[in-house]
Design an enzyme around this catalytic site. Structure first.
Site, PDB file in Angstrom:
ATOM      1  N   SER A 180       0.872  -1.167   0.000  1.00 29.14           N
ATOM      2  CA  SER A 180       0.000   0.000   0.000  1.00 29.14           C
ATOM      3  C   SER A 180       0.912   1.220   0.000  1.00 29.14           C
ATOM      4  CB  SER A 180      -0.863   0.025   1.264  1.00 29.14           C
ATOM      5  OG  SER A 180      -1.309   1.364   1.494  1.00 29.14           O
ATOM      6  N   HIS A 191      -1.404  -1.724  -4.226  1.00 26.72           N
ATOM      7  CA  HIS A 191      -2.691  -1.470  -3.565  1.00 26.72           C
ATOM      8  C   HIS A 191      -2.855   0.025  -3.339  1.00 26.72           C
ATOM      9  CE1 HIS A 191      -5.961  -2.475  -0.682  1.00 26.72           C
ATOM     10  NE2 HIS A 191      -5.435  -1.587   0.138  1.00 26.72           N
ATOM     11  N   ASP A 231      -5.001   3.076  -1.838  1.00 24.87           N
ATOM     12  CA  ASP A 231      -6.013   3.374  -0.812  1.00 24.87           C
ATOM     13  C   ASP A 231      -6.676   4.712  -1.072  1.00 24.87           C
ATOM     14  OD1 ASP A 231      -3.901   1.742   1.451  1.00 24.87           O
ATOM     15  OD2 ASP A 231      -5.972   1.145   1.035  1.00 24.87           O
ATOM     16  N   HIS A 273      -8.676   0.333  -3.385  1.00 22.78           N
ATOM     17  CA  HIS A 273      -9.482   0.047  -2.201  1.00 22.78           C
ATOM     18  C   HIS A 273     -10.300   1.305  -1.931  1.00 22.78           C
ATOM     19  CE1 HIS A 273      -9.272  -0.702   2.458  1.00 22.78           C
ATOM     20  NE2 HIS A 273     -10.510  -0.685   2.007  1.00 22.78           N
ATOM     21  N   GLY A 293      -8.544   3.866   7.568  1.00 26.10           N
ATOM     22  CA  GLY A 293      -8.362   5.298   7.795  1.00 26.10           C
ATOM     23  C   GLY A 293      -6.918   5.721   7.780  1.00 26.10           C
ATOM     24  N   GLY A 353      -2.441   4.178   7.694  1.00 27.95           N
ATOM     25  CA  GLY A 353      -1.448   3.110   7.770  1.00 27.95           C
ATOM     26  C   GLY A 353      -0.815   3.101   9.147  1.00 27.95           C
ATOM     27  N   GLY A 354       0.024   2.100   9.416  1.00 27.51           N
ATOM     28  CA  GLY A 354       0.793   2.057  10.652  1.00 27.51           C
ATOM     29  C   GLY A 354       0.011   1.654  11.893  1.00 27.51           C
ATOM     30  N   ASP A 361      -5.614  -6.844   4.987  1.00 22.84           N
ATOM     31  CA  ASP A 361      -5.073  -5.502   4.836  1.00 22.84           C
ATOM     32  C   ASP A 361      -5.064  -4.785   6.179  1.00 22.84           C
ATOM     33  OD1 ASP A 361      -6.274  -2.566   2.940  1.00 22.84           O
ATOM     34  OD2 ASP A 361      -4.414  -2.943   4.045  1.00 22.84           O
ATOM     35  N   GLY A 367      -1.754  -3.701   9.243  1.00 22.20           N
ATOM     36  CA  GLY A 367      -0.910  -4.149  10.351  1.00 22.20           C
ATOM     37  C   GLY A 367      -0.086  -5.382  10.077  1.00 22.20           C
ATOM     38  N   GLY A 409       1.767  -1.919   4.104  1.00 19.04           N
ATOM     39  CA  GLY A 409       2.111  -0.521   3.856  1.00 19.04           C
ATOM     40  C   GLY A 409       3.365  -0.135   4.610  1.00 19.04           C
TER      41      GLY A 409
END
Ligand code: DX5
Ligand code: ZN
Length: 226
Positions: free
Chosen positions: A6, A31, A33, A68, A144, A146-147, A181, A183, A203
């Site tokens: 991502s 991917h 987002d 997505h 909402g 990444g991370g 998708d 974590g 991501g």
């Protein structure tokens, strides 16, 4: 299990370089987002068809792009993403009225159709459409950003889809791909591979971790094969 990056947490001022490093690391699926500033809980806007068109022009035709759609109006706007060059549109079941219509519209437009569920959404909402779906995406974070931390409680849902898809394949039906998708890192990639995931979106684990994308990808891939 395949890994697809991502680009959400990339430095958007250097996106071309980031994408190029992913491609030279052997990535062949990206991917994308898309958030419209309304649908996700933190009301973030990421990017839309204009950026996707540039990415497609930069990459040429052979790299597979999925989008997505974390948007309120996927049923009205999906064609913009197809025209921008995506190969697969993944829409949130929570945000669409007529999944059957969207799926057949996407197929008539010559692209693949996917449905995605939030961590708390019941698989029963998507199972009726499985035989027509090219992909099902199970979110392991709340959409909402990444991370975020991986939510292991989606295990049950993944296994429900895994057995439904296996049954579908064994009776001569479509080989619907199962994607996760959110974590995913080297410490849990093997876990979800063992659950029967076909493709994991990664991501921050690829783009914002200590090594290069290639090093991070190798670390994740070897964690799966250990
Ligand atoms: C979250 C997005 C995910 C996210 C994954 O709303 O749908 O694709 O960018 O990023 P990581 O792998 O860092 O959780
Ligand atoms: Zn995503």
């Amino acid at each position: 299990m395949r890994i697809t990056p991502s680009i959400l947490t990339a430095d958007f001022t250097r996106l071309g370089d980031t994408i190029d490093s992913a491609i030279s690391a052997g990535i062949d699926w990206i991917h994308l987002d898309v958030m419209d500033g309304n649908w996700v809980v933190n009301k973030t806007i990421t990017f839309g068809p204009a950026l996707i068109r540039s990415i497609r022009e930069h990459l040429g035709p052979d790299i597979f792009l999925d989008c997505h759609l974390m948007v309120t109006n996927a049923e009205e706007t999906w064609r913009q993403y197809v025209d921008a060059g995506v190969n697969l549109v993944i829409a949130h079941i929570e945000a669409i009225e007529n999944p059957n219509t969207l799926i057949s519209d996407l197929h008539s437009a010559g692209v693949q159709a996917g449905l995605v569920l939030n961590p708390s959404t019941d698989p029963a909402l998507v199972l009726p459409y499985l035989s027509d779906l090219d992909l099902v995406l199970v979110m392991s974070v709340i959409p909402g950003k990444g991370g975020q931390s991986f939510m292991p409680e989606v295990e049950e849902k993944v296994k429900t889809f895994r057995s439904a898809i296996d049954e579908q394949i064994n009776s001569g039906g479509r080989n619907t791909l199962l994607m996760i998708d959110g974590g995913i890192k080297s410490h849990n990639a093997k876990l979800v591979a063992d659950w029967g995931i076909d493709i994991a979106v990664v991501g921050s684990g690829l783009i914002n971790s200590k090594g290069t994308i290639s090093e991070n990808l190798d670390e994740i891939r070897s964690s799966i094969n250990d």
